[in-house]
Scaffold this active site. Structure first.
Site, PDB file in Angstrom:
ATOM      1  N   VAL A   1      16.510  29.213  45.085  1.00 39.57           N
ATOM      2  CA  VAL A   1      17.778  28.691  44.582  1.00 39.57           C
ATOM      3  C   VAL A   1      17.761  28.569  43.058  1.00 39.57           C
ATOM      4  CG1 VAL A   1      17.091  26.253  44.739  1.00 39.57           C
ATOM      5  CG2 VAL A   1      19.511  26.865  44.972  1.00 39.57           C
ATOM      6  N   LYS A   2      16.578  28.530  42.471  1.00 38.20           N
ATOM      7  CA  LYS A   2      16.454  28.301  41.030  1.00 38.20           C
ATOM      8  C   LYS A   2      16.928  29.494  40.193  1.00 38.20           C
ATOM      9  CE  LYS A   2      14.749  24.135  41.169  1.00 38.20           C
ATOM     10  NZ  LYS A   2      15.454  22.973  40.586  1.00 38.20           N
TER      11      LYS A   2
END
Length: 483
Positions: free
Chosen positions: A48-49
């Site tokens: 998700v980063k």
């Protein structure tokens, strides 16, 4: 009907985001409310980063903080650094990732594969310690000409990325039916941004649930170390001022679910084996929380849980039977499904419990630990109740509600060594332990065999420290293992 044509992108940066929802049919079986996983590890960088990394770099360029030929510096447990490496290298920047020394080795390998430079630094030291990762990356950013510190913990572009992308995707994918959003809390950017958007677009109808390791400060734990990477908030016992990230706005979170490490790790492994989803341990924490929430809901509700990253970064840890057993998370004869059923349904039956080292611990009582700042006299008093007159030396000054984490053990001390030092005058009762602290006792998981414990004991150690769920539960002295 043919499936939709897959998108065509001119760059990997255009492929960031747009991850699917997958229903958890096996783990969610029997629940009235459907549970869907937002599988962020299917993004280009595997977590998700990527979203925050792209948003932070673009914002820094727009604001003149990052210029051509510059260097991106960041402290990371791995995933944000990977995202910054992908984005940064694509846009012509040097990337230096300061990585916590407790992070999985796979993450550092992935960072180097993408062209980032890796600097390892500790985080299990006081925040004020100059060797702490927080300070290491700041020094690098100050010393390198043209360097920019991404600072995901306090960078507003972090939660903003999820206001603009993750939240709208979930709302659109569920047709506005989502009623509960569940995510872990690390920097807080994902849950803050996504939760803020979903609350606003739903008129406040969406409930935002934070999933947190049981001992993490965010959910009300004691701040002691835990074994789930990338989420939660650890506080070293010598830290003077605890500081929460500005990316995390706790008012966005309606409920916090505290999840024990074993439940997180077992759920992670079940995701792979029952759902075909190979995810990281923070995903297990989030799914465990989502299942708790869903058990209380009805068919008109819909739960979305965000899975932050891939299990490929944790093959040497949570997805390794040997690692799980070494730290006391797996026990002989106890299968993971039965563990999960007991945790999920609150069953206390001990039927089928494993043997391992448990019989040798019977009657041993709680682990006796000597605190690192104890005096020689104080340590001797503590050792009066220690099996074999030997005890671990730990960082914590006082007993923690969740027990002594193996990560906090810094050495060992024996009654014989202290008595000898007092007798020959090399130590005084009021003196600090200092050089009288010996090497840390070898550790073994409670599910390991007596033979494995003997092997760890070796020829010189006075005992072994036995772990359950990564926490010390007792010391087995040499006499208990070799007779």
């Amino acid at each position: 009907m043919l499936p939709a044509k897959p998108p065509v992108h001119e760059s990997v940066l255009d492929a960031i985001g747009g991850t699917p929802l997958i229903r958890l049919a096996a783990l969610g079986a029997g629940l009235a409310a459907p549970v869907y996983a937002k599988v962020e590890f299917l993004g280009i960088g595997g977590s998700v980063k990527d979203r925050a990394a792209l948003a932070m770099v673009l914002a820094a360029e727009r604001d003149g903080l990052l210029r051509p030929g510059g260097t991106i510096v960041e402290a990371t447990s791995g995933n944000t650094g990977i995202g910054l490496a992908i984005v940064g290298r694509q846009r012509g920047y040097r990337v230096i990732a300061g990585v916590a020394d407790k992070a999985s080795a796979e993450k550092s390998d992935i960072l180097r594969a993408y062209g980032a430079e890796v600097v390892l630094a500790p985080t299990v030291v006081p925040m004020e310690d100059p060797s702490h990762l927080y300070h290491v990356v700041r020094r690098l950013a100050e010393e390198i000409p043209g360097a920019w510190l991404a600072d995901q913990y306090d960078n507003p572009a972090n939660p903003d990325a999820h206001i603009r992308t993750t939240g709208p995707e979930i709302w659109d994918q569920t047709g506005g039916r989502v009623t509960h959003f569940v995510a872990g809390v690390g920097t807080g950017g994902t849950i803050t941004g996504t939760g803020e958007y979903l609350k606003e677009v739903s008129g406040g109808a969406v409930t935002v649930v934070g999933a947190d390791p049981e001992s993490s400060i965010y959910g009300g734990g004691d701040g002691s170390p835990y074994f789930v990477e990338s989420i939660g908030h650890f506080v070293h016992p010598d830290t003077v001022e605890d500081r929460w990230p500005e990316s995390y706005r706790k008012e966005v979170v309606d409920v916090m679910e505290q999840i024990p490490d074993r439940e997180s790790l077992v759920t992670t492994r079940r995701l792979a084996r029952e759902e075909g989803i190979l995810a990281g341990p923070s995903s297990g924490t989030a799914v465990a929380a989502a299942l708790r929430v869903a058990r209380e809901l009805g068919p008109d509700d819909l739960v979305v849980v965000l899975l932050p990253d891939s299990g490929r970064s944790y093959l040497s840890k949570v997805h390794s039977d040997a690692w799980m057993r070494q730290w006391g998370f797996l026990e002989e004869s106890q299968d993971e499904a039965s563990q999960a059923r007991r945790q999920g349904r609150g069953q206390e039956s001990q039927e089928g419990e494993p043997q391992g080292l448990r019989p040798l611990l019977d009657g041993a009582g709680p682990v006796v630990a000597v605190h690192a700042d104890a005096t020689v006299g104080g340590a001797l008093e503590t050792l009066d109740g220690a099996p074999g007159g030997v005890a671990p030396v730990v960082l914590a000054r006082a007993a923690r509600p969740y027990g002594v984490s193996a990560i906090e053990v810094v050495g060992s001390v024996s009654r014989d060594a202290l008595v000898a030092a007092l007798a020959d005058g090399s130590a005084k009762p009021a003196a600090a332990l200092g050089a009288l602290v010996g090497p840390a006792l070898p550790t073994v998981g409670v599910g390991q065999s007596v033979a494995e414990a003997r092997a760890a004991l070796g020829a010189t150690h006075p005992g072994v420290l036995v772990l359950v769920d990564g926490r010390a539960v007792g010391v087995l002295p040499r006499t208990a293992l070799v007779g």
